[in-house]
Design a protein around this motif. Structure first.
Motif, PDB file in Angstrom:
ATOM      1  N   PHE A  19       0.730  -1.215   0.002  1.00 18.42           N
ATOM      2  CA  PHE A  19      -0.069  -0.035   0.029  1.00 18.42           C
ATOM      3  C   PHE A  19       0.830   1.361   0.077  1.00 18.42           C
ATOM      4  CE2 PHE A  19      -2.262   3.294   2.467  1.00 18.42           C
ATOM      5  CZ  PHE A  19      -3.385   3.585   1.416  1.00 18.42           C
ATOM      6  N   SER A  20       1.867   1.291   0.881  1.00 20.70           N
ATOM      7  CA  SER A  20       2.750   2.209   1.177  1.00 20.70           C
ATOM      8  C   SER A  20       3.293   2.684  -0.300  1.00 20.70           C
ATOM      9  CB  SER A  20       3.766   2.142   2.305  1.00 20.70           C
ATOM     10  OG  SER A  20       3.314   1.734   3.254  1.00 20.70           O
ATOM     11  N   LEU A  27       1.864   9.302  -5.666  1.00 25.48           N
ATOM     12  CA  LEU A  27       2.475  10.823  -5.265  1.00 25.48           C
ATOM     13  C   LEU A  27       3.355  11.233  -6.208  1.00 25.48           C
ATOM     14  CD1 LEU A  27       2.160  10.915  -1.344  1.00 25.48           C
ATOM     15  CD2 LEU A  27       0.979  12.281  -3.095  1.00 25.48           C
ATOM     16  N   GLY A  28       4.277  10.370  -6.471  1.00 20.74           N
ATOM     17  CA  GLY A  28       5.299  10.796  -7.359  1.00 20.74           C
ATOM     18  C   GLY A  28       5.069  11.154  -8.648  1.00 20.74           C
ATOM     19  N   PHE A  29       3.971  10.321  -9.059  1.00 20.58           N
ATOM     20  CA  PHE A  29       3.490  10.573 -10.406  1.00 20.58           C
ATOM     21  C   PHE A  29       2.675  12.060 -10.597  1.00 20.58           C
ATOM     22  CE2 PHE A  29      -0.075  10.336 -13.263  1.00 20.58           C
ATOM     23  CZ  PHE A  29       0.407  10.112 -14.605  1.00 20.58           C
ATOM     24  N   PHE A  30       2.167  12.310  -9.531  1.00 19.94           N
ATOM     25  CA  PHE A  30       1.274  13.611  -9.597  1.00 19.94           C
ATOM     26  C   PHE A  30       2.473  14.596  -9.527  1.00 19.94           C
ATOM     27  CE2 PHE A  30      -2.639  11.243  -9.111  1.00 19.94           C
ATOM     28  CZ  PHE A  30      -3.337  11.910  -9.948  1.00 19.94           C
ATOM     29  N   LEU A  31       3.267  14.527  -8.828  1.00 20.80           N
ATOM     30  CA  LEU A  31       4.381  15.541  -8.272  1.00 20.80           C
ATOM     31  C   LEU A  31       5.216  15.731  -9.604  1.00 20.80           C
ATOM     32  CD1 LEU A  31       5.206  16.880  -5.671  1.00 20.80           C
ATOM     33  CD2 LEU A  31       7.420  15.512  -5.749  1.00 20.80           C
TER      34      LEU A  31
END
Ligand code: ADP
Ligand code: MG
Length: 349
Positions: A19-20, A27-31
């Motif tokens: 999950f983590s 998160l990395g993708f959106f960042l």
């Protein structure tokens, strides 16, 4: 019991780990997307149409804005020759050469002529699309080769061949007839029409497109800068250098008519290209008028009409024009600036 328990713990740990990992990946993708996202880039195309300089500034996320800009410039050039008074391809020239008969026209010409007629009625003839013969007499047609001050007799004779009620429409068969020797000139509406079409063309390619199109100082907004900010437009000083004010537009259009761009001088008197259809002489009393409107046709026409009307009665222009959809700023030939209340709404960001 224990072995089963420890197995459960292992499974739970694996799940937490998975999950983590997924959370971090998302998160990395959106960042990365946010960091890589470039602000909208504006493509700029400069050209010549409608007897003036044209600037097209457009941005689209859907397609190459160059294609949009080129389609707009093509259309502006098409409109230039179609509604010119001299070009051999012109529908207007053809109409002017066939007085006193019903002439078939295409849908676009019919609609534009009807719009011009309606504006002539609305402005009580201050804007008059049948002013062709008078413009010709002064030399304000074609490439301005025959500029001259006509005699009073010539002017009064020519005025007999001016009057918008001499344009007749056959709705059923889409035909037009010019009577009493009137000749059409659409110089006071064609630019606005071309700009309004420019906006529609841009939005037909991409409804989210933004930018603006400018033709000889008249501007139509396609959409706000970067999708949210107003475009800042300077109002030129009609006598001398510089800017006398700024307006902020997120939509709509603005047009300016003045006595300072197309004129000639004889014995210190300035004769310019906006003629008063009542007197037959260049309209007096105004240096420039700027009109903001929802659409470019209204802005363009009301600028010409307002220029004529304000010389006689500037108060009428400032008070009445907002009801016709035009927010006005006048610079009178005394140097005084007069505005309709509604104009000030556009002077703030
Ligand atoms: P510009 O073309 O400089 O923006 P305008 O929009 O006021 O200026 O249009 C001026 C043109 O309109 C003239 O060149 C002429 O073709 C035409 N025109 C001049 N006087 C009138 C008038 N009273 N009514 C309608 N058209 C006019
Ligand atoms: Mg104009």
């Amino acid at each position: 019991m224990w072995p089963t328990d420890s197995k459960n713990i292992r499974v739970t740990r694996q799940r937490v780990f998975l999950f983590s990992f997924l959370l971090l990946a998302v998160l990395g993708f959106f960042l990365t997307m946010i960091l890589l996202r470039k602000p909208a880039e504006y493509y700029e195309l400069k050209g010549f149409a409608l007897g003036t300089y044209v600037r097209i500034v457009v941005s689209s996320k859907r397609m190459n804005p160059k294609i949009i800009a080129e389609a707009i410039l093509d259309d502006m050039q098409r409109i230039t020759y179609k509604f010119s008074t001299t070009d051999p391809r012109s529908v207007l020239k053809m109409l002017n050469e066939r007085p006193d008969e019903w002439v078939d026209v295409d849908e676009e010409t019919f609609a534009l002529l009807k719009a011009a007629y309606a504006f002539a009625e609305l402005t009580e003839g201050a804007f008059d699309p049948t002013i062709g013969s008078l413009l010709e007499l002064w030399g304000f047609q074609g490439n301005y080769e025959n500029l001259r001050v006509p005699s009073k007799e010539e002017i009064s004779k020519t005025l007999e061949r001016v009057g918008y009620t001499n344009v007749h429409f056959d709705e059923k068969r889409m035909r037009v007839m010019l009577k009493n020797g009137v000749k059409l000139d659409l110089g006071g509406i064609a630019k606005g029409y071309a700009l309004e079409r420019a906006k529609k063309i841009a939005l037909s390619f991409d409804p989210q497109a933004t930018g603006f199109v400018e033709a000889g100082g008249d501007i139509v907004v396609v959409g706000p800068k970067f999708g949210k900010y107003p475009w800042v437009i300077g109002v030129k000083n009609p006598r001398g250098e510089g800017i006398v004010g700024y307006i902020y537009l997120k939509s709509g259009a603005v047009a300016t008519s003045g006595d300072y761009e197309r004129y000639f001088e004889v014995d210190g008197v300035r004769y310019h290209h906006i003629l008063d259809p009542k007197s037959g002489y260049p309209a007096q009393g105004v240096w420039s008028i700027t009109v903001i409107s929802e659409d470019a046709v209204t802005a363009d026409v009301l600028a010409t009409a307002g220029f004529v009307e304000a010389g006689r009665d500037w108060k009428k222009v400032v008070l009445d024009f907002p009801r016709m959809g035009g927010h006005v700023m006048l610079i009178l030939s005394s140097g005084e600036v007069k505005k309709s209340d509604t104009f000030e709404l556009f002077e703030k960001q």
